[in-house]
Design a protein around this motif. Sequence first.
Motif, mmCIF file in Angstrom:
data_model
loop_
_atom_site.group_PDB
_atom_site.id
_atom_site.type_symbol
_atom_site.label_atom_id
_atom_site.label_comp_id
_atom_site.label_asym_id
_atom_site.label_seq_id
_atom_site.Cartn_x
_atom_site.Cartn_y
_atom_site.Cartn_z
ATOM 1 N N LEU A 192 0.829 -1.206 0.000
ATOM 2 C CA LEU A 192 0.000 0.000 0.000
ATOM 3 C C LEU A 192 0.862 1.254 0.000
ATOM 4 C CD1 LEU A 192 -2.885 -0.893 2.473
ATOM 5 C CD2 LEU A 192 -3.119 -0.260 0.063
ATOM 6 N N ALA A 193 1.917 1.243 0.802
ATOM 7 C CA ALA A 193 2.805 2.414 0.852
ATOM 8 C C ALA A 193 3.398 2.699 -0.522
ATOM 9 C CB ALA A 193 3.912 2.208 1.889
ATOM 10 N N VAL A 194 3.865 1.665 -1.182
ATOM 11 C CA VAL A 194 4.438 1.840 -2.519
ATOM 12 C C VAL A 194 3.364 2.316 -3.494
ATOM 13 C CG1 VAL A 194 5.481 0.616 -4.472
ATOM 14 C CG2 VAL A 194 6.338 0.225 -2.155
ATOM 15 N N GLY A 195 2.201 1.661 -3.454
ATOM 16 C CA GLY A 195 1.116 2.025 -4.362
ATOM 17 C C GLY A 195 0.591 3.431 -4.142
ATOM 18 N N LEU A 196 0.583 3.869 -2.895
ATOM 19 C CA LEU A 196 0.093 5.214 -2.572
ATOM 20 C C LEU A 196 1.204 6.260 -2.602
ATOM 21 C CD1 LEU A 196 -2.209 4.219 0.418
ATOM 22 C CD2 LEU A 196 -2.954 4.964 -1.861
ATOM 23 N N ARG A 197 2.406 5.820 -2.929
ATOM 24 C CA ARG A 197 3.578 6.702 -2.982
ATOM 25 C C ARG A 197 3.840 7.396 -1.650
ATOM 26 N NH1 ARG A 197 4.022 8.544 -9.125
ATOM 27 N NH2 ARG A 197 2.908 6.773 -9.964
ATOM 28 N N VAL A 198 3.720 6.604 -0.606
ATOM 29 C CA VAL A 198 4.010 7.052 0.756
ATOM 30 C C VAL A 198 5.405 6.548 1.092
ATOM 31 C CG1 VAL A 198 3.340 6.756 3.175
ATOM 32 C CG2 VAL A 198 1.585 7.002 1.422
ATOM 33 N N PRO A 199 6.242 7.358 1.734
ATOM 34 C CA PRO A 199 7.567 6.851 2.114
ATOM 35 C C PRO A 199 7.430 5.579 2.964
ATOM 36 C CG PRO A 199 7.424 9.215 2.485
ATOM 37 C CD PRO A 199 6.043 8.748 2.115
ATOM 38 N N PRO A 200 8.107 4.509 2.571
ATOM 39 C CA PRO A 200 7.917 3.230 3.261
ATOM 40 C C PRO A 200 8.720 3.072 4.551
ATOM 41 C CG PRO A 200 9.415 2.946 1.423
ATOM 42 C CD PRO A 200 8.950 4.385 1.378
ATOM 43 N N VAL A 256 2.305 -4.812 22.159
ATOM 44 C CA VAL A 256 2.562 -3.365 22.183
ATOM 45 C C VAL A 256 3.143 -2.904 20.848
ATOM 46 C CG1 VAL A 256 4.014 -1.573 23.237
ATOM 47 C CG2 VAL A 256 2.778 -3.185 24.693
ATOM 48 N N ALA A 257 4.115 -3.654 20.326
ATOM 49 C CA ALA A 257 4.719 -3.296 19.039
ATOM 50 C C ALA A 257 3.689 -3.392 17.912
ATOM 51 C CB ALA A 257 5.920 -4.198 18.743
ATOM 52 N N SER A 258 2.832 -4.397 17.967
ATOM 53 C CA SER A 258 1.803 -4.551 16.932
ATOM 54 C C SER A 258 0.812 -3.400 16.955
ATOM 55 C CB SER A 258 1.054 -5.879 17.114
ATOM 56 O OG SER A 258 1.930 -6.967 16.950
ATOM 57 N N LEU A 259 0.408 -2.985 18.134
ATOM 58 C CA LEU A 259 -0.493 -1.835 18.235
ATOM 59 C C LEU A 259 0.199 -0.561 17.732
ATOM 60 C CD1 LEU A 259 -2.210 -2.592 21.655
ATOM 61 C CD2 LEU A 259 -3.189 -2.828 19.351
ATOM 62 N N GLY A 260 1.481 -0.414 18.066
ATOM 63 C CA GLY A 260 2.242 0.727 17.546
ATOM 64 C C GLY A 260 2.341 0.683 16.033
ATOM 65 N N ALA A 261 2.561 -0.502 15.469
ATOM 66 C CA ALA A 261 2.636 -0.643 14.010
ATOM 67 C C ALA A 261 1.291 -0.310 13.373
ATOM 68 C CB ALA A 261 3.079 -2.056 13.640
ATOM 69 N N LEU A 262 0.214 -0.716 14.018
ATOM 70 C CA LEU A 262 -1.114 -0.377 13.514
ATOM 71 C C LEU A 262 -1.307 1.137 13.485
ATOM 72 C CD1 LEU A 262 -3.917 -1.341 12.579
ATOM 73 C CD2 LEU A 262 -4.580 -1.383 14.994
ATOM 74 N N LEU A 263 -0.876 1.815 14.542
ATOM 75 C CA LEU A 263 -0.979 3.274 14.572
ATOM 76 C C LEU A 263 -0.124 3.919 13.483
ATOM 77 C CD1 LEU A 263 -1.013 4.020 18.405
ATOM 78 C CD2 LEU A 263 -2.875 4.324 16.773
ATOM 79 N N LEU A 307 -0.804 5.671 6.201
ATOM 80 C CA LEU A 307 -1.595 5.223 5.063
ATOM 81 C C LEU A 307 -3.026 5.751 5.072
ATOM 82 C CD1 LEU A 307 -0.437 1.487 5.046
ATOM 83 C CD2 LEU A 307 0.444 3.366 3.651
ATOM 84 N N GLY A 308 -3.520 6.129 6.248
ATOM 85 C CA GLY A 308 -4.902 6.596 6.363
ATOM 86 C C GLY A 308 -5.236 7.793 5.488
ATOM 87 N N PRO A 309 -4.496 8.893 5.606
ATOM 88 C CA PRO A 309 -4.846 10.069 4.796
ATOM 89 C C PRO A 309 -4.835 9.807 3.285
ATOM 90 C CG PRO A 309 -3.430 10.715 6.613
ATOM 91 C CD PRO A 309 -3.481 9.213 6.613
ATOM 92 N N PRO A 310 -3.801 9.156 2.721
ATOM 93 C CA PRO A 310 -3.875 8.917 1.276
ATOM 94 C C PRO A 310 -5.002 7.955 0.884
ATOM 95 C CG PRO A 310 -1.731 8.205 2.146
ATOM 96 C CD PRO A 310 -2.498 8.791 3.265
ATOM 97 N N LEU A 311 -5.297 6.997 1.745
ATOM 98 C CA LEU A 311 -6.421 6.088 1.459
ATOM 99 C C LEU A 311 -7.753 6.845 1.475
ATOM 100 C CD1 LEU A 311 -5.503 2.802 3.366
ATOM 101 C CD2 LEU A 311 -5.840 3.074 0.903
ATOM 102 N N LEU A 312 -7.905 7.742 2.433
ATOM 103 C CA LEU A 312 -9.135 8.545 2.507
ATOM 104 C C LEU A 312 -9.273 9.442 1.273
ATOM 105 C CD1 LEU A 312 -9.332 9.523 6.292
ATOM 106 C CD2 LEU A 312 -10.862 8.023 5.009
#
Length: 126
Positions: A47-55, A103-110, A116-121
């Motif tokens: 998604l990051a690559v597709g949305l051109r978001v820095p990975p 904790v790390a998984s929740l941080g990764a989700l955030l 990715l949220g803003p470009p997806l929106l």
Amino acid sequence: MNPGGSALSWRRWVRSAGYAWAGIAHTYRAQPNFRIEVWAGAVALGLAVGLRVPPTPILLACALVLGLELLNTALEAAVDLASPEWQPLAKVAKDAAAGAVLVASLGALLVGVVELGPPLLRLMTF
């Protein structure tokens, strides 16, 4: 400096890397959560690559989660070896290691939501 010392160090590193890959492969085969985390990370990176978001933030979050999952697997195996029968302190160790992954998984989700949220929106509003 010994000319052969460099080659010896390189061979040692390659052997060590082989052991590390064996540990990763074992964890991938044996731990369903690790497989889920690998594929969730791959989707997020795609998604990051597709949305051109820095990975970079996504890569770092993925590395943290996967690294902690590997450590959690190692700790669980070591605790099971050292204490085959149920012990309260063994439970504490295992639960704390699992908590670190959570904790790390929740941080990764955030990180995923923030990055990715803003470009997806924006994509969904057109």
